[in-house]
Motif scaffolding. Structure first.
Motif, PDB file in Angstrom:
ATOM      1  N   GLY A 188      32.524  88.790   7.958  1.00 28.86           N
ATOM      2  CA  GLY A 188      31.319  88.348   7.271  1.00 28.86           C
ATOM      3  C   GLY A 188      31.371  86.924   6.761  1.00 28.86           C
ATOM      4  O   GLY A 188      30.363  86.216   6.767  1.00 28.86           O
ATOM      5  N   LYS A 189      32.546  86.478   6.335  1.00 28.90           N
ATOM      6  CA  LYS A 189      32.654  85.145   5.734  1.00 28.90           C
ATOM      7  C   LYS A 189      33.267  84.110   6.674  1.00 28.90           C
ATOM      8  O   LYS A 189      33.552  82.992   6.274  1.00 28.90           O
ATOM      9  CB  LYS A 189      33.474  85.237   4.446  1.00 28.90           C
ATOM     10  CG  LYS A 189      32.812  86.089   3.378  1.00 28.90           C
ATOM     11  CD  LYS A 189      33.650  86.217   2.130  1.00 28.90           C
ATOM     12  CE  LYS A 189      32.944  87.097   1.100  1.00 28.90           C
ATOM     13  NZ  LYS A 189      33.768  87.298  -0.129  1.00 28.90           N
ATOM     14  N   ASP A 216      35.610  95.819   2.618  1.00 28.35           N
ATOM     15  CA  ASP A 216      36.209  94.596   2.067  1.00 28.35           C
ATOM     16  C   ASP A 216      36.873  93.778   3.168  1.00 28.35           C
ATOM     17  O   ASP A 216      36.728  92.543   3.220  1.00 28.35           O
ATOM     18  CB  ASP A 216      37.235  94.956   0.986  1.00 28.35           C
ATOM     19  CG  ASP A 216      36.612  95.715  -0.166  1.00 28.35           C
ATOM     20  OD1 ASP A 216      35.485  95.356  -0.546  1.00 28.35           O
ATOM     21  OD2 ASP A 216      37.226  96.655  -0.666  1.00 28.35           O
ATOM     22  N   LEU A 217      37.624  94.452   4.053  1.00 27.57           N
ATOM     23  CA  LEU A 217      38.313  93.739   5.130  1.00 27.57           C
ATOM     24  C   LEU A 217      37.311  93.121   6.102  1.00 27.57           C
ATOM     25  O   LEU A 217      37.492  91.985   6.555  1.00 27.57           O
ATOM     26  CB  LEU A 217      39.240  94.701   5.875  1.00 27.57           C
ATOM     27  CG  LEU A 217      40.604  94.930   5.225  1.00 27.57           C
ATOM     28  CD1 LEU A 217      41.326  96.089   5.896  1.00 27.57           C
ATOM     29  CD2 LEU A 217      41.460  93.669   5.305  1.00 27.57           C
ATOM     30  N   LEU A 218      36.258  93.865   6.427  1.00 29.85           N
ATOM     31  CA  LEU A 218      35.242  93.316   7.329  1.00 29.85           C
ATOM     32  C   LEU A 218      34.549  92.105   6.701  1.00 29.85           C
ATOM     33  O   LEU A 218      34.275  91.111   7.376  1.00 29.85           O
ATOM     34  CB  LEU A 218      34.217  94.382   7.675  1.00 29.85           C
ATOM     35  CG  LEU A 218      34.663  95.456   8.677  1.00 29.85           C
ATOM     36  CD1 LEU A 218      33.641  96.588   8.758  1.00 29.85           C
ATOM     37  CD2 LEU A 218      34.891  94.857  10.066  1.00 29.85           C
ATOM     38  N   ASP A 219      34.297  92.182   5.409  1.00 30.19           N
ATOM     39  CA  ASP A 219      33.685  91.039   4.724  1.00 30.19           C
ATOM     40  C   ASP A 219      34.591  89.808   4.788  1.00 30.19           C
ATOM     41  O   ASP A 219      34.137  88.694   5.030  1.00 30.19           O
ATOM     42  CB  ASP A 219      33.398  91.389   3.255  1.00 30.19           C
ATOM     43  CG  ASP A 219      32.183  92.293   3.105  1.00 30.19           C
ATOM     44  OD1 ASP A 219      31.345  92.306   4.028  1.00 30.19           O
ATOM     45  OD2 ASP A 219      32.079  92.975   2.084  1.00 30.19           O
ATOM     46  N   VAL A 276      36.685  87.938  16.100  1.00 22.80           N
ATOM     47  CA  VAL A 276      37.594  88.797  15.326  1.00 22.80           C
ATOM     48  C   VAL A 276      37.136  90.251  15.393  1.00 22.80           C
ATOM     49  O   VAL A 276      37.939  91.173  15.616  1.00 22.80           O
ATOM     50  CB  VAL A 276      37.670  88.328  13.856  1.00 22.80           C
ATOM     51  CG1 VAL A 276      38.436  89.346  13.004  1.00 22.80           C
ATOM     52  CG2 VAL A 276      38.341  86.970  13.764  1.00 22.80           C
ATOM     53  N   LEU A 277      35.838  90.461  15.221  1.00 22.53           N
ATOM     54  CA  LEU A 277      35.319  91.820  15.222  1.00 22.53           C
ATOM     55  C   LEU A 277      35.455  92.472  16.597  1.00 22.53           C
ATOM     56  O   LEU A 277      35.908  93.621  16.708  1.00 22.53           O
ATOM     57  CB  LEU A 277      33.858  91.830  14.787  1.00 22.53           C
ATOM     58  CG  LEU A 277      33.179  93.204  14.777  1.00 22.53           C
ATOM     59  CD1 LEU A 277      33.905  94.169  13.845  1.00 22.53           C
ATOM     60  CD2 LEU A 277      31.712  93.085  14.385  1.00 22.53           C
ATOM     61  N   LEU A 278      35.080  91.770  17.654  1.00 26.44           N
ATOM     62  CA  LEU A 278      35.151  92.358  18.997  1.00 26.44           C
ATOM     63  C   LEU A 278      36.599  92.673  19.384  1.00 26.44           C
ATOM     64  O   LEU A 278      36.866  93.709  19.992  1.00 26.44           O
ATOM     65  CB  LEU A 278      34.510  91.417  20.011  1.00 26.44           C
ATOM     66  CG  LEU A 278      32.991  91.255  19.893  1.00 26.44           C
ATOM     67  CD1 LEU A 278      32.484  90.228  20.902  1.00 26.44           C
ATOM     68  CD2 LEU A 278      32.276  92.589  20.081  1.00 26.44           C
TER      69      LEU A 278
END
Length: 281
Positions: free
Chosen positions: A245-246, A238-241, A254-256
């Motif tokens: 993801g959005k 959920d947090l990654l989405d 943000v991911l890196l």
């Protein structure tokens, strides 16, 4: 009706001596009073000898008590005691009754060795079951061969074949632990929709390639700190989405950053290689 027949059967044998009219097998004995050799009738299964026969009196048979049994025609003076109740890792196949001992066997997931039930071997990620275990034999594991993988710890799962990607997908090679990852991300594209697709594929990739619960929890804690408002009840996907993801086009950064802070350099390198233009930011 069956129980009535059993009750009549036991009552008959407990009240009436065992005699030749039942065509019972026999055994040699010595008359306690005269010392003469006599031939006595044996007692049937479920009973034992209360009194041995003499020259004038036939064998007297009595029923076995609770938790006792005799399985065959016999001339023993006490019934045998049933085995102890089955252990926590066993299941009862046959209950103790007047004619049979209790029979236990190992539960599913265990095997018997030297009268003990041991848990079946669990094959770690990167290995699969080569020979399935039984209740009498342990599982045998084998390293997954090239083109096969297993990402689970299991005593039943075999190595699986790597997926074959479509011609229009990017093939991210698998290994003995991970399946081939088929990505629809166009890393060199600057179109908003393509960036969104890449962000969603990155989320799917990271969830697939996390090696352990420890790594998962570490990344989850980092993302919850990034998204402090309303993140307490959210799980990792959920947090990654929400954060990756959005978000276009900031999802990649943000991911890196999160992978850096979670001390997951291997994942950081893979995401950089496969989801950024020419493998660089």
């Amino acid at each position: 009706m069956f129980m009535l027949y059993v009750a009549v059967f036991l009552a008959t044998f407990s009240a009436v001596p065992c005699s030749g009219q039942y065509s019972a097998p026999t055994y040699p004995w010595k008359d306690a009073e005269t010392g003469e050799a006599v031939t006595c009738d044996k007692c049937p299964p479920g009973m034992y000898v209360g009194t041995h026969c003499s020259r004038h009196i036939p064998t007297r048979c009595l029923p076995c008590g609770k938790s006792q049994y005799t399985e065959f025609w016999n001339y023993i003076e006490e019934c045998l005691v049933c085995d102890y109740a089955c252990s926590e890792v066993q299941e009862e196949v046959n209950a103790c009754n007047a004619t049979h001992n209790r029979v236990c066997r190992c539960k599913e997931g265990y095997f018997s060795t030297l009268d003990f039930c041991l848990r079946s071997t669990v094959c770690p990620p990167g290995e699969g079951v080569e020979t399935a275990g039984t209740r009498e034999r342990d599982v045998e594991c084998a390293q997954c061969e090239r083109g096969f993988f297993s990402k689970v710890s299991s005593s039943t799962a075999r190595c699986q074949t790597h997926s074959v990607c479509a011609d229009n997908q990017t093939v991210i090679p698998g290994n003995d632990i991970h399946n081939t990852f088929c990505s629809s991300c166009k890393a060199n594209s600057t179109h908003t929709q393509d960036i969104k697709v890449c962000n969603q594929e990155m989320v799917r990739f990271v969830l697939d390639r996390l090696h352990s619960d420890r790594h998962t929890q570490r990344l989850l804690r980092v993302l919850r700190r990034v998204n402090r408002v309303g993140s307490a009840g959210l799980e990792l996907q959920d947090l990654l989405d929400v954060l990756v993801g959005k978000k276009s086009p900031s999802g990649l950064k943000v991911l890196l950053d999160a992978l850096d802070r979670a001390r997951l350099p291997h994942l950081h390198r893979l995401v950089t290689k496969w989801f950024t233009a020419q493998g660089s930011i």
